[in-house]
Design an enzyme around this catalytic site. Sequence first.
Site, PDB file in Angstrom:
ATOM      1  N   HIS A 234      -5.378   9.742  -0.141  1.00  0.00           N
ATOM      2  CA  HIS A 234      -5.370   8.896   1.065  1.00  0.00           C
ATOM      3  C   HIS A 234      -6.328   9.387   2.149  1.00  0.00           C
ATOM      4  O   HIS A 234      -5.974   9.535   3.316  1.00  0.00           O
ATOM      5  CB  HIS A 234      -3.933   8.795   1.627  1.00  0.00           C
ATOM      6  CG  HIS A 234      -3.656   7.488   2.305  1.00  0.00           C
ATOM      7  ND1 HIS A 234      -3.787   7.314   3.657  1.00  0.00           N
ATOM      8  CD2 HIS A 234      -3.278   6.285   1.823  1.00  0.00           C
ATOM      9  CE1 HIS A 234      -3.478   6.060   3.976  1.00  0.00           C
ATOM     10  NE2 HIS A 234      -3.167   5.407   2.869  1.00  0.00           N
TER      11      HIS A 234
ATOM     12  N   HIS B  38      -5.671   3.315  -4.675  1.00  0.00           N
ATOM     13  CA  HIS B  38      -5.692   3.484  -3.206  1.00  0.00           C
ATOM     14  C   HIS B  38      -6.069   4.940  -2.887  1.00  0.00           C
ATOM     15  O   HIS B  38      -5.624   5.496  -1.894  1.00  0.00           O
ATOM     16  CB  HIS B  38      -4.316   3.109  -2.648  1.00  0.00           C
ATOM     17  CG  HIS B  38      -4.233   2.945  -1.164  1.00  0.00           C
ATOM     18  ND1 HIS B  38      -5.171   2.260  -0.424  1.00  0.00           N
ATOM     19  CD2 HIS B  38      -3.298   3.359  -0.262  1.00  0.00           C
ATOM     20  CE1 HIS B  38      -4.812   2.267   0.856  1.00  0.00           C
ATOM     21  NE2 HIS B  38      -3.696   2.942   0.984  1.00  0.00           N
TER      22      HIS B  38
ATOM     23  N   HIS C 104       3.699  -2.191   3.306  1.00  0.00           N
ATOM     24  CA  HIS C 104       3.635  -0.800   2.833  1.00  0.00           C
ATOM     25  C   HIS C 104       4.848  -0.407   2.021  1.00  0.00           C
ATOM     26  O   HIS C 104       5.957  -0.896   2.230  1.00  0.00           O
ATOM     27  CB  HIS C 104       3.421   0.152   4.007  1.00  0.00           C
ATOM     28  CG  HIS C 104       2.023   0.091   4.524  1.00  0.00           C
ATOM     29  ND1 HIS C 104       1.610  -0.905   5.374  1.00  0.00           N
ATOM     30  CD2 HIS C 104       0.941   0.863   4.273  1.00  0.00           C
ATOM     31  CE1 HIS C 104       0.313  -0.732   5.623  1.00  0.00           C
ATOM     32  NE2 HIS C 104      -0.112   0.329   4.980  1.00  0.00           N
TER      33      HIS C 104
ATOM     34  N   ASP D 176       0.825  -1.212   0.000  1.00  0.00           N
ATOM     35  CA  ASP D 176       0.000   0.000   0.000  1.00  0.00           C
ATOM     36  C   ASP D 176       0.858   1.260   0.000  1.00  0.00           C
ATOM     37  O   ASP D 176       1.976   1.263   0.530  1.00  0.00           O
ATOM     38  CB  ASP D 176      -0.875   0.042   1.251  1.00  0.00           C
ATOM     39  CG  ASP D 176      -2.064  -0.907   1.138  1.00  0.00           C
ATOM     40  OD1 ASP D 176      -2.126  -1.671   0.164  1.00  0.00           O
ATOM     41  OD2 ASP D 176      -2.921  -0.865   2.034  1.00  0.00           O
ATOM     42  N   ASP D 177       0.249   2.327  -0.532  1.00  0.00           N
ATOM     43  CA  ASP D 177       0.842   3.671  -0.581  1.00  0.00           C
ATOM     44  C   ASP D 177       1.924   3.753  -1.670  1.00  0.00           C
ATOM     45  O   ASP D 177       2.063   2.853  -2.464  1.00  0.00           O
ATOM     46  CB  ASP D 177       1.371   4.130   0.780  1.00  0.00           C
ATOM     47  CG  ASP D 177       0.314   4.020   1.878  1.00  0.00           C
ATOM     48  OD1 ASP D 177      -0.886   3.919   1.541  1.00  0.00           O
ATOM     49  OD2 ASP D 177       0.683   4.029   3.056  1.00  0.00           O
TER      50      ASP D 177
HETATM   51 ZN   LIG Z   1      -2.589   3.465   2.691  1.00  0.00          ZN
END
Ligand SMILES: [Zn+2]
Length: 203
Positions: A87, A83, A172, A32-33
Site C-alpha cells: 500500500h 492494490h 473499503h 479496496d484493501d
Molecule cells: Zn487502499
Amino acid sequence: MFVTTPKFIQALFPSLIWRKETQDKRIWLTFDDGPSPNVTPWILSVLKKEKIKATFFLVGQQIEKFPELAGAIIKDGHTIANHSYSHKNGWLTNKEKYLEDIESCQALMPNNKLFRPPYGKITKGQISVLKEKYKIILWDVLSYDFKQNTSPKIVQENIIKNTTAGSIIVLHNNKASFKNIYPILAKVIQQLKKEGYVFSTTW
Ligand SMILES: [Zn+2]
C-alpha cells in the site's frame, strides 16, 4: 472534497479508467484493501444475500496474512485485483520500488489484469509502465467511508446521489471503514437495484 472525480482530473489522466462506457445501467462496486478478519466475511455475506458480485482490490501483505479470506472471496465468484503489496503512495515512492511492490502482489494473483493505485496517487511515469500490463482502475464515486468524522448516512448519500450508469464505486474492506458501511451496505445495494442498476465485474 469531491465525491465524484471532477472531469478535468479525469481528462488529465486519460489512460486511467475512471468510469465505464455502458449502454445500460451497469455499475461496478469495488472494495479496496484487505482481506481483513471479520470485515471481509461480513462483506461477503451481504453480497451473497443480495446476489451481486464485486471487485476486491487486495493488498498483497494482507493476502499473505489471511490467505483463507482471499480464497473465500474467489470462491464466492468475486473478482480479485492488485492494490500493491504494501500500500505504497506512488507520489512518495520511486518508480522502481513502486513497480516492484506491485509485482510482489501480482505474484499472488498471476492471472489478474487490474491494478488500483493506493490512495489514487500515481505519477505519469508509473502510469506509462503499468498501463502496458494492467488496466489501471480509479473511480468516479468515492464514498469517503474511510473518513472517521463522517457518518453511515453521509456515506450512503454520497453513493446514492452520485452513482450513474457506468459508475465505479469505491468502498473499503478494512477495520477503519467498517463502522461506516456496516449499517448501510445492504440498504445501498437494495436502493441501487431499485433504481434499476445492475452490478458488473466485467472490466
Ligand atoms: Zn487502499
